[in-house]
Enzyme design. Structure first.
Site, short mmCIF file in Angstrom:
data_model
loop_
_atom_site.label_atom_id
_atom_site.label_comp_id
_atom_site.label_asym_id
_atom_site.label_seq_id
_atom_site.Cartn_x
_atom_site.Cartn_y
_atom_site.Cartn_z
CD GLU A 1 -51.42 23.11 -10.14
OE1 GLU A 1 -50.18 23.17 -9.95
OE2 GLU A 1 -51.94 23.19 -11.26
CE1 TYR B 1 -50.14 25.46 -17.65
CE2 TYR B 1 -50.82 23.92 -15.97
CZ TYR B 1 -50.74 25.21 -16.45
OH TYR B 1 -51.29 26.24 -15.73
CD GLU C 1 -53.44 26.43 -13.25
OE1 GLU C 1 -53.76 27.01 -12.20
OE2 GLU C 1 -52.30 25.97 -13.46
CB ALA D 1 -45.72 21.25 -16.23
C1 IDC Z 1 -46.86 29.68 -13.31
C2 IDC Z 1 -46.80 30.93 -14.14
C3 IDC Z 1 -45.42 31.52 -14.10
C4 IDC Z 1 -45.02 31.72 -12.65
C5 IDC Z 1 -45.15 30.41 -11.89
C6 IDC Z 1 -44.86 30.56 -10.40
O1 IDC Z 1 -47.19 30.62 -15.46
O2 IDC Z 1 -45.39 32.72 -14.80
O3 IDC Z 1 -43.68 32.15 -12.59
O4 IDC Z 1 -46.47 29.93 -11.99
O5 IDC Z 1 -45.75 31.43 -9.80
C7 IDC Z 1 -49.53 25.53 -12.35
C8 IDC Z 1 -49.92 26.59 -11.41
C9 IDC Z 1 -49.70 27.95 -12.01
C10 IDC Z 1 -48.43 27.97 -12.83
C11 IDC Z 1 -48.64 27.04 -14.01
C12 IDC Z 1 -47.47 27.01 -14.99
O6 IDC Z 1 -51.23 26.44 -10.90
O7 IDC Z 1 -49.63 28.89 -10.97
O8 IDC Z 1 -48.20 29.27 -13.28
N1 IDC Z 1 -48.88 25.71 -13.51
O9 IDC Z 1 -46.32 26.57 -14.35
N2 IDC Z 1 -49.71 24.24 -12.19
C13 IDC Z 1 -49.14 23.58 -13.22
C14 IDC Z 1 -48.61 24.51 -14.08
#
Ligand code: IDC
Length: 513
Positions: free
Chosen positions: A353, A415, A441, A447
């Site tokens: 991302e 999300y 994903e 989000a």
């Molecule tokens: C989130 C995890 C969370 C963690 C955070 C930072 O759910 O536990 O603390 O990352 O590392 C993404 C990302 C994905 C994110 C997810 C939700 O690719 O790594 O995971 N998210 O925030 N993009 C949009 C949402």
């Protein structure tokens, strides 16, 4: 599973004045399966058919419209008039008029028709259709149900009656799971038992029963072989549309225990043909701790052994511009493509991302061109997944200046609590402009990965992806205390994942592969 001939010898059918052949053959129904005879019975009656690829998909959830139209057709209801253009609208209206269900359970606008039906609603409809006069004693029957308190009051009569005449029963823990989905195999069993309790005369088979529209193959690598991108679709070796669905790991530096063979297999056993390995670059990931690469390789090898497609994800997130670490990315993808080059199971996701001060033409596109060049030296045909700015949502920017390389797909991440119709519209218009889109994903949460579970919004998205044959991986296969996690905190996963260890998100997603 080896395709086996599933032969129907059901007493009910023998008693019916129908010409019964040898039964149907489905690649994924075997003689030893508990549902073999009732699946055969339903297909013999023409109530339910398999898919064009020769599968029956017994573990897929059945939707409201499928269950109701099957039941209505068996009982010979004539389609009613409906304003909705949904394929099942006429029979849905007829069943509503017959009083089998109430208006609010599937409003005639049709929007909820493709949602999975709950077990309690399915039993109500089946009982109304086949055994409307049956009754069950409240005290006796409710005592048989360990989770009776979860049943909504409006379903008491139908479910208690179904228990009392042996149409429905509990699982091995004595639970009815009233709000869970119903699989296609279970629907066959319920209907078959209810028919056996009624003075039922089947109506001759009608036309195709399962959902029309694009149906893609969802098998594993041995079935589909090398994939390639044709127009906006992912197709298999024979040129047939394929859809990949499965789980994404959380950060593998934090949750390596969810990369065990038992855990990955638990997703395959429920129908997943894809596994995504998210190797964070920052936050204690590869750049600080290169050893996570071995964790990734082990997981990729396991997924391959399990006949699954697998995504190697260079998970940039806090380091939002992929150019920042292009040298490390170059080295990493050179090594991975050397290792897996010709393996048709492996897909390369080169920048999870991009976000922050980054743009498509100045940063992501030149990065992608360079990394695709590196991968192509060893893996000339592998599918490469490319992100876009704003956390892989800016498909419209990519559409203005797409990459010229072949077998490239553009990722779109959503999300359900945050990204809604506007992002679906963006996917639709990107596809209209020729971009092949892959949802590598998505989560049922907001989000942040947390907040509540947005089940209704998630279902709208699932439906959208199903209708458009869009492949997906769900965030995430871990037990962190956040709503996007599929597994309950602290669950015992040593021998794989039991249903009782799934969270609300896990239940929704695992029943949608
Ligand atoms: C989130 C995890 C969370 C963690 C955070 C930072 O759910 O536990 O603390 O990352 O590392 C993404 C990302 C994905 C994110 C997810 C939700 O690719 O790594 O995971 N998210 O925030 N993009 C949009 C949402």
């Amino acid at each position: 599973m080896k395709p086996l001939k599933c032969i129907l010898i059901s007493l009910l059918i023998i008693m019916l004045p129908l010409s019964v052949g040898a039964g149907d053959i489905f690649a994924d129904v075997s003689e030893g399966d508990w549902y073999c005879s009732c699946v055969s019975e339903m297909t013999e009656l023409g109530a339910l058919k398999g898919y064009p690829d020769g599968t029956f998909r017994p573990n897929n959830s059945i939707s409201k419209s499928e269950l109701i139209s099957i039941t209505a057709r068996l009982q010979g209801l004539k389609p009613g008039q409906s304003a909705s253009s949904h394929w099942a609208a006429g029979l849905m209206k007829a069943a509503l008029d017959a009083g089998w269900y109430d208006w609010d359970e599937a409003p005639p606008t049709g929007e909820s028709y493709d949602e999975p039906i709950s077990r309690q609603l399915a039993v109500k409809i089946i009982m109304n259709a086949f055994a409307p006069d049956a009754r069950g004693d409240y005290n006796t029957e409710s005592a048989k149900m360990a989770d009776f308190s979860e049943l909504d009051g409006r379903y008491y009569n139908a479910v208690l009656a179904a228990y009392s005449i042996g149409v429905a029963g509990g699982d091995d823990k004595g639970k009815f799971n009233p709000k869970s989905n119903l699989s296609r195999a279970e629907a066959c069993a319920l209907i078959s038992r209810a028919m056996g309790k009624s003075a039922f005369t089947p109506v001759p088979a009608g036309p195709e029963e399962t959902k029309p529209g694009p149906i893609a193959i969802s098998g594993g690598v041995s079935e589909n072989g090398r994939l390639c991108v044709e127009g906006v679709d992912l197709v298999n070796e024979k040129g047939e549309p394929v859809v990949l669905r499965g789980m994404s790991t959380h950060g593998i530096q934090w949750f390596p225990q969810f990369l065990s063979r038992e855990v990955i297999k638990s997703t395959a056993d429920r129908g997943a043909n894809l596994f995504r390995v998210a190797m964070y670059t920052a936050e204690g990931g590869y750049l600080q701790n290169p050893g996570v690469k071995d964790t990734l390789i082990n997981a990729v090898d396991t997924a391959i052994e399990l006949d699954m497609y697998v995504i190697i994800d260079w998970h940039i997130l806090s380091d939002g511009n992929p150019m920042t670490h292009i040298n490390e990315a170059r080295e990493f993808f050179a090594e991975m493509s050397q290792k897996y080059g010709d393996n048709p199971a492996v897909l390369y996701e080169i920048c999870n991302e991009p976000n922050g001060a980054v743009n498509w033409s100045g940063d992501v596109k030149p990065y992608a061109e360079e990394i695709i060049g590196v991968i192509r030296q060893n893996a000339p045909e592998a599918i490469v997944l490319v992100g876009s700015p704003t956390w892989s949502q800016d498909l419209h920017e990519a559409a203005k200046a797409p990459l010229t390389a072949e077998n490239v797909m553009y990722t779109c991440h959503f999300y359900a609590g945050t990204h809604t119709g506007w992002l679906r519209d963006r996917i639709t218009s990107a596809r209209a402009q020729g971009l092949a889109v892959f949802v590598s994903e998505w989560g049922v949460s907001d989000a942040s990965g947390g907040g509540r579970v947005y089940a209704d919004e998630a279902r709208v998205w699932l439906d959208f992806m199903r209708k458009n044959n869009i492949s997906w991986a769900n965030w995430s296969l871990c037990d962190k205390a956040e709503s996007s996690a599929a597994i309950r905190p602290g669950a015992n996963i040593r021998d794989g994942i039991d249903d009782s260890e799934l969270t609300e998100s896990g239940r929704l997603v695992f029943s949608s592969f």
